[in-house]
Design a protein around this motif. Structure first.
Motif, PDB file in Angstrom:
ATOM      1  N   ALA A  26      21.756 -27.369 -20.509  1.00 35.50           N
ATOM      2  CA  ALA A  26      21.687 -28.748 -21.004  1.00 35.50           C
ATOM      3  C   ALA A  26      22.047 -29.727 -19.890  1.00 35.50           C
ATOM      4  O   ALA A  26      21.441 -30.798 -19.766  1.00 35.50           O
ATOM      5  N   MET A  27      23.036 -29.357 -19.068  1.00 33.46           N
ATOM      6  CA  MET A  27      23.425 -30.228 -17.955  1.00 33.46           C
ATOM      7  C   MET A  27      22.332 -30.269 -16.889  1.00 33.46           C
ATOM      8  O   MET A  27      22.060 -31.325 -16.306  1.00 33.46           O
ATOM      9  N   PHE A  55      18.956 -29.775 -17.281  1.00 27.87           N
ATOM     10  CA  PHE A  55      17.838 -30.589 -17.755  1.00 27.87           C
ATOM     11  C   PHE A  55      18.261 -32.046 -17.958  1.00 27.87           C
ATOM     12  O   PHE A  55      17.490 -32.967 -17.684  1.00 27.87           O
ATOM     13  N   GLY A  56      19.493 -32.243 -18.425  1.00 25.54           N
ATOM     14  CA  GLY A  56      19.995 -33.596 -18.633  1.00 25.54           C
ATOM     15  C   GLY A  56      20.129 -34.372 -17.338  1.00 25.54           C
ATOM     16  O   GLY A  56      19.865 -35.574 -17.294  1.00 25.54           O
ATOM     17  N   CYS A  57      20.545 -33.684 -16.263  1.00 26.31           N
ATOM     18  CA  CYS A  57      20.670 -34.340 -14.956  1.00 26.31           C
ATOM     19  C   CYS A  57      19.306 -34.764 -14.418  1.00 26.31           C
ATOM     20  O   CYS A  57      19.166 -35.871 -13.877  1.00 26.31           O
ATOM     21  N   TRP A  62      16.586 -35.457 -16.148  1.00 28.98           N
ATOM     22  CA  TRP A  62      16.139 -36.591 -16.958  1.00 28.98           C
ATOM     23  C   TRP A  62      17.011 -37.823 -16.720  1.00 28.98           C
ATOM     24  O   TRP A  62      16.517 -38.945 -16.568  1.00 28.98           O
ATOM     25  N   ILE A  75      20.118 -26.231 -26.997  1.00 21.73           N
ATOM     26  CA  ILE A  75      19.930 -26.868 -25.691  1.00 21.73           C
ATOM     27  C   ILE A  75      19.030 -28.097 -25.792  1.00 21.73           C
ATOM     28  O   ILE A  75      19.220 -29.070 -25.056  1.00 21.73           O
ATOM     29  N   THR A 115      20.353 -31.644 -24.542  1.00 17.45           N
ATOM     30  CA  THR A 115      19.698 -32.324 -23.419  1.00 17.45           C
ATOM     31  C   THR A 115      19.358 -33.766 -23.784  1.00 17.45           C
ATOM     32  O   THR A 115      19.564 -34.686 -22.989  1.00 17.45           O
ATOM     33  N   GLY A 123      21.184 -36.604 -21.637  1.00 17.88           N
ATOM     34  CA  GLY A 123      20.289 -37.241 -20.673  1.00 17.88           C
ATOM     35  C   GLY A 123      20.482 -38.747 -20.546  1.00 17.88           C
ATOM     36  O   GLY A 123      20.729 -39.263 -19.455  1.00 17.88           O
ATOM     37  N   LEU A 176      29.766 -33.021 -22.803  1.00 21.86           N
ATOM     38  CA  LEU A 176      28.814 -31.990 -23.217  1.00 21.86           C
ATOM     39  C   LEU A 176      29.534 -30.765 -23.765  1.00 21.86           C
ATOM     40  O   LEU A 176      29.065 -30.141 -24.726  1.00 21.86           O
TER      41      LEU A 176
END
Length: 231
Positions: free
Chosen positions: A40-41, A43-45, A47, A110, A114, A118, A174
Motif C-alpha cells: 500500500a505504501m 503504490f501510495g507513494c 500515486w 491493499i 492505497t 495516496g 497506514l
C-alpha cells in the motif's frame, strides 16, 4: 527463519500465555500486516508523488501553471482525504472485486489502503515541496534548467529531509489503517484483535496487539528520523 521465530516466541511466552491464539497465527498475522503496509505504501507513494508534484508544478505561480489541471486535481485530493477509512473500505468494494477478484483478504485490503494513503501522501509531498526556498527555483531557471530538471534535480533533493519525515507520518497512519482493515477480514494483527480479542473476549490478545502496534510505530518513527538526518 519463520519457524525459528515461531519457536522462539512460543518458548518465550509459554509460561504465561493462556490464549487460544497460537504464536504461529500471530506471526502469520504480522506478516500480513507487513505485506499490506509495504505494498500500500509502495503504490501510495507512486500515486502520491505524482499528485504532489503535479499540484506544486501547476499551481498559480508554479513552474508549469495550469489552472484546469490544478483546480481539477485539488478537489479530488481533498474529497478522497475527507473520507473516513472504514467508509472508504466499504465504498470501494466493487472496485476491489474488479481488480483482485475478491473483497476479503490481504490483497483486497491493499486497494482501499492505497486509495486512502495516496492523497494523504500527495498533500504531504506538496507541503514538503512548497517549503523549498524560491531562490533555488529561480537560480535553476536562470541556469536554463527545464521544468523536469528543476523538479528532480533541485526541488526534490532540497526537500529530501522533509519528505522522509512526512512519509514516516504517512506510514504510521497506514499501520493504523491496516488494523482497521481487520474489521472486514483483511487479515493482519487488527483481524486478530477483533476475531480473538473482541469476539472471544480475550483481553491478552488485545494487549498484545496494542504492544506490537506501539513497537512498530516507534521503530518506523526512529528509522524515519535517522534517515532524515543522513546526508
Amino acid at each position: 527463519m519463520r519457524d525459528l521465530i515461531v519457536q522462539w516466541l512460543t518458548s518465550l511466552t509459554a509460561p504465561f500465555w493462556k490464549s487460544a491464539l497460537s504464536m504461529d497465527q500471530f506471526v502469520t498475522a504480522l506478516q500480513e500486516t507487513f505485506h499490506m503496509v509495504f505494498f500500500a505504501m509502495l503504490f501510495g507513494c507512486i500515486w502520491g508523488f505524482i499528485q504532489g508534484i503535479t499540484l506544486v508544478a501547476t499551481r498559480p505561480g508554479g513552474i508549469l501553471p495550469n489552472r484546469a489541471i490544478y483546480h481539477g486535481l485539488n478537489p479530488i485530493v481533498n474529497a478522497l482525504r475527507s473520507l473516513p477509512f472504514i467508509i472508504l473500505l466499504i465504498a470501494v468494494i466493487p472496485l476491489t472485486k474488479f481488480l483482485v477478484g475478491t473483497s476479503i483478504g490481504t490483497w483486497a485490503a491493499i486497494v482501499p489502503l492505497t486509495i486512502y494513503v495516496g492523497p494523504y501522501i500527495g498533500r504531504l509531498v506538496e507541503t514538503s515541496l512548497l517549503e523549498v526556498n524560491e531562490g533555488i527555483i529561480e537560480s535553476a531557471q536562470a541556469m536554463g534548467a527545464t521544468p523536469l530538471q528543476i523538479i528532480f534535480k533541485f526541488i526534490l533533493p532540497e526537500a529530501r529531509s522533509s519528505l522522509i519525515l512526512n512519509l514516516t507520518t504517512a506510514t504510521i497512519s497506514l499501520i493504523g489503517a491496516t488494523a482497521m482493515a481487520g474489521a472486514v477480514g483483511a487479515g493482519g494483527i487488527g483481524d486478530l484483535a477483533i476475531s480473538y480479542g473482541y469476539q472471544r473476549f480475550d483481553t491478552s490478545v488485545v494487549i498484545l496487539t496494542v504492544i506490537v502496534l506501539l513497537i512498530l510505530v516507534q521503530i518506523v518513527q526512529m528509522l524515519g528520523e535517522w534517515l532524515a538526518k543522513l546526508r
